[in-house]
Write a protein that holds these residues in place. Structure first.
Motif, mmCIF file in Angstrom:
data_model
loop_
_atom_site.group_PDB
_atom_site.id
_atom_site.type_symbol
_atom_site.label_atom_id
_atom_site.label_comp_id
_atom_site.label_asym_id
_atom_site.label_seq_id
_atom_site.Cartn_x
_atom_site.Cartn_y
_atom_site.Cartn_z
ATOM 1 N N TRP A 1 0.948 -1.406 0.158
ATOM 2 C CA TRP A 1 -0.068 0.096 0.098
ATOM 3 C C TRP A 1 0.684 1.328 0.070
ATOM 4 O O TRP A 1 0.665 2.319 -0.569
ATOM 5 C CB TRP A 1 -0.856 -0.003 1.307
ATOM 6 C CG TRP A 1 -1.920 -1.030 1.039
ATOM 7 C CD1 TRP A 1 -3.257 -0.800 0.348
ATOM 8 C CD2 TRP A 1 -1.838 -2.146 1.768
ATOM 9 N NE1 TRP A 1 -3.965 -2.326 0.566
ATOM 10 C CE2 TRP A 1 -3.280 -3.062 1.639
ATOM 11 C CE3 TRP A 1 -1.119 -2.976 2.652
ATOM 12 C CZ2 TRP A 1 -3.544 -4.058 1.973
ATOM 13 C CZ3 TRP A 1 -1.395 -4.233 3.091
ATOM 14 C CH2 TRP A 1 -2.681 -4.735 2.927
ATOM 15 N N THR A 2 1.633 1.154 0.850
ATOM 16 C CA THR A 2 2.874 2.494 0.874
ATOM 17 C C THR A 2 3.538 2.512 -0.275
ATOM 18 O O THR A 2 3.765 3.714 -0.957
ATOM 19 C CB THR A 2 3.713 2.175 2.249
ATOM 20 O OG1 THR A 2 2.979 2.142 3.196
ATOM 21 C CG2 THR A 2 4.368 3.701 2.473
ATOM 22 N N ALA B 1 1.482 4.352 -3.085
ATOM 23 C CA ALA B 1 1.233 5.657 -2.886
ATOM 24 C C ALA B 1 2.418 6.534 -3.000
ATOM 25 O O ALA B 1 2.613 7.536 -3.493
ATOM 26 C CB ALA B 1 0.825 5.800 -0.988
ATOM 27 N N ALA C 1 2.818 6.716 -6.894
ATOM 28 C CA ALA C 1 1.669 7.459 -7.379
ATOM 29 C C ALA C 1 2.220 8.974 -7.195
ATOM 30 O O ALA C 1 1.924 9.914 -8.002
ATOM 31 C CB ALA C 1 0.378 7.712 -6.586
ATOM 32 N N ALA C 2 2.889 9.263 -6.000
ATOM 33 C CA ALA C 2 3.745 10.680 -5.769
ATOM 34 C C ALA C 2 4.736 10.865 -6.616
ATOM 35 O O ALA C 2 5.369 12.083 -6.683
ATOM 36 C CB ALA C 2 3.860 10.518 -4.196
ATOM 37 N N GLN D 1 -5.652 2.388 -7.078
ATOM 38 C CA GLN D 1 -4.432 2.426 -8.020
ATOM 39 C C GLN D 1 -4.740 3.747 -8.714
ATOM 40 O O GLN D 1 -4.147 4.203 -9.689
ATOM 41 C CB GLN D 1 -4.624 1.583 -9.184
ATOM 42 C CG GLN D 1 -4.579 0.210 -8.562
ATOM 43 C CD GLN D 1 -4.551 -0.874 -10.126
ATOM 44 O OE1 GLN D 1 -4.390 -0.547 -11.091
ATOM 45 N NE2 GLN D 1 -4.976 -2.132 -9.773
#
Length: 305
Positions: free
Chosen positions: A228-229, A232, A235-236, A253
């Protein structure tokens, strides 16, 4: 004082008649009378007032009724518990797993176990990476593990419950976004987000090996504690991550795209594993439930099929 004495006492206390109590216990009256006298001597108190016409409880006898009932009910409960455990109706099963793909599988298993065996408690360890889960399983610290591996573990039985493929998660707008497939060699100069090395993640090991076979050591700019991390961070725009299609199927997603890896056409398999010598009835019940909750999928007949 033992259970035999208490059963005799309660029979007389409820019947208030030695003859009927003896019939109820399927014994003759004289042995019953001797049992009550033994109990009275042991307690140092008279439990019944007896006359030729009646039997009555004394104050001491009345005080013993409820404790005697509790003891006998406790024994019956203990016997039922042992029988239930022996039939696999009750018990605890410890399961180790990690990652979003495993969480979904455990959820399916938990639902079926709850429906079929409400007396069995699943004790879940949700941050146990593959190799650590297998070690704990072999050492008896776990009863089941959901894991994947590259070398056959010793002393374990196992069954495939998911077919998976490695993919790259890339930020939306990245130069590789929109591609159906990419070679790992094309990622030589990319920054990567990776799972930690220490817990023994098979995904990280596959990542390092794939990059090595492509001729480079990956530039890991950030370690993430879980998928999960990692997603993220991708995505960043922190970097790419090497992961599994089944894991990302269960992660939000937004801001990322998935790209197949040409070197990873061969699938990997997620499996449920248990010790070969574990004959726990509760475990056997959970394994039977797992065949319904997590059936073995159709397996590719050839590598890359």
């Amino acid at each position: 004082m033992d259970l035999h004495h208490l059963e005799a006492f309660l029979a007389v206390a409820e019947e208030l008649h030695f003859g009927r109590a003896a019939e109820r216990l399927h014994i003759a009256q004289p042995p019953l009378s001797r049992t009550i006298k033994q109990l009275e001597r042991d307690l140092g108190a008279q439990l019944f007032d007896r006359t030729t016409r009646s039997v009555r409880l004394t104050t001491a006898g009345e005080a013993l009724v409820r404790p005697a009932q509790d003891v006998l009910e406790g024994m019956r409960t203990a016997r039922r518990a042992v029988r239930s455990a022996g039939r696999g109706e009750t018990g605890r099963v410890r399961i180790g797993f990690a990652g979003p793909s495993s969480h979904v599988l455990v959820g399916k298993l938990g639902r079926v176990v709850r429906e079929q065996h409400p007396g069995i408690e699943l004790m879940l360890q949700s941050t146990t990476y593959n190799y650590e889960a297998l070690r704990q399983l072999q050492d008896g610290e776990l009863d089941l593990a959901i894991a994947r591996w590259r070398i056959e573990p010793q002393g374990l039985d196992h069954r495939v419950i998911a077919v998976e493929r490695y993919v790259l998660a890339v930020p939306a707008g990245h130069r590789l976004a929109g591609r159906e497939e990419v070679s790992m060699a094309e990622c030589r100069d990319e920054a990567f987000v990776a799972l930690p090395a220490d817990p023994g993640s098979s995904v990280r090991d596959a990542f390092i090996d794939t990059a090595s076979q492509a001729g480079f050591a990956p530039n890991i700019v950030q370690t993430a504690p879980d998928t999960w991390t990692a997603v993220a961070l991708v995505a960043a725009g922190v970097g790419l991550t090497f992961t599994l299609d089944t894991a990302l199927a269960n992660v939000v997603q937004t801001g990322i795209e998935l790209v197949a890896i040409s070197e990873c056409e061969r699938p990997t398999f997620q499996q449920i594993a248990w010790r070969q010598d574990d004959r726990s009835p509760a475990l056997q019940a959970v394994l039977r439930a797992s065949e319904e909750a997590l059936p073995t999928p159709d397996l590719p007949s050839e590598p890359g099929a």
